[in-house]
Scaffold this active site. Structure first.
Site, PDB file in Angstrom:
ATOM      1  N   ASP A 209      16.294   0.443  29.163  1.00  0.00           N
ATOM      2  CA  ASP A 209      15.332  -0.615  28.882  1.00  0.00           C
ATOM      3  C   ASP A 209      14.152   0.060  28.173  1.00  0.00           C
ATOM      4  O   ASP A 209      14.045   1.293  28.181  1.00  0.00           O
ATOM      5  CB  ASP A 209      14.901  -1.265  30.201  1.00  0.00           C
ATOM      6  CG  ASP A 209      13.718  -2.186  30.040  1.00  0.00           C
ATOM      7  OD1 ASP A 209      13.803  -3.115  29.219  1.00  0.00           O
ATOM      8  OD2 ASP A 209      12.695  -1.960  30.715  1.00  0.00           O
TER       9      ASP A 209
ATOM     10  N   ASP B  29      10.319  -1.440  27.813  1.00  0.00           N
ATOM     11  CA  ASP B  29       8.981  -1.643  28.378  1.00  0.00           C
ATOM     12  C   ASP B  29       8.923  -1.266  29.855  1.00  0.00           C
ATOM     13  O   ASP B  29       9.687  -1.776  30.669  1.00  0.00           O
ATOM     14  CB  ASP B  29       8.551  -3.097  28.177  1.00  0.00           C
ATOM     15  CG  ASP B  29       8.528  -3.475  26.704  1.00  0.00           C
ATOM     16  OD1 ASP B  29       7.878  -2.753  25.932  1.00  0.00           O
ATOM     17  OD2 ASP B  29       9.172  -4.473  26.333  1.00  0.00           O
TER      18      ASP B  29
END
Length: 237
Positions: A69, A71
């Site tokens: 991922d 953020d």
């Protein structure tokens, strides 16, 4: 008689002072509550792992596809999201549905994002192994993006290991990352959110939690380890 009165007064004064002193000792201050060794030793029953332990668990295994991922996993990107909220919807999170925000975020605002040290260690380890690295984000897709180049530059990822960022987007009631983990045959997925871990689990692959920084704008903070997944120590930065 006068001497007796003075003596009784002195006794009463001593009793009052002693009682006050005892009250101060026995009543803990709310400002300085203190602690004890039992509280200091208390730990959440979480499956903690280090980057070195993850690397050791992969000894002898051939190169594979791994996913991250973005953020709060590899980038502390709150500065861009903070700016977006102030610019487009100061009193709500509606900016997250605004294409104008995503155009800014995906085309330059990550220059204000801070690469996380744990991500450097993990990516370096996977590059040494010869793994293929994917980034699968819940950000909305835009016509153009500079996120791929920003990540490759920040983490010194060779072109042979790097893949274009996958913008899975966000759809209510749907974990949009699942199809990409399956399509790219990703075997390990790192993320900070519950959706990251459940996406990995739904695909039958190894999901490893990275801690979200306490000062992230993305609240509330998730309960790391709630699914029994591995959680990387000191991964909040």
């Amino acid at each position: 008689m006068k001497k007796i009165t003075l003596a009784l007064s002195a006794v009463c004064l001593l009793f009052t002072l002693n009682h006050s002193a005892n009250a101060l000792v026995s009543s803990p201050s709310t400002l300085n509550p203190g602690t004890n060794v039992a509280k200091l030793a208390e730990q959440a029953p979480v499956h903690w792992v280090s980057v070195a332990q993850i690397e050791n668990s992969l000894t002898g295994r051939p190169p594979m596809a791994v996913g991250f991922d973005i953020d709060d996993t590899v980038l502390f990107s709150s500065p861009g999201f903070w700016r977006g909220k102030k610019t487009y919807s100061p009193n709500s999170d509606d900016y997250l549905k605004n294409p104008a925000f995503w155009e800014k975020m995906n085309n330059g605002w990550d220059e204000f994002s801070i690469p996380k040290e744990v991500a450097r260690q993990l990516i370096d380890m996977h590059v040494r192994r010869g793994d293929s690295i994917y980034f699968v984000t819940g950000r909305s897709q835009t016509k153009t993006e500079t996120v791929t180049n920003t990540l490759a530059d920040n983490f010194h990822i060779p072109a042979a290991n790097m893949n274009p960022v996958i913008f899975a987007g966000d759809k209510p009631g749907q974990n949009t990352k699942i199809q990409w983990l399956q399509e790219k045959n990703i075997r390990i997925f790192y993320g900070d959110s519950d959706n990251d871990i459940t996406a990995a689990r739904d695909c039958g692959i190894r999901g490893i939690r990275i801690l979200r920084a306490a000062n992230s704008t993305y609240k509330p903070l998730p309960q790391a380890g709630a699914f029994g997944e591995e959680v990387i120590v000191n991964s909040e930065y």
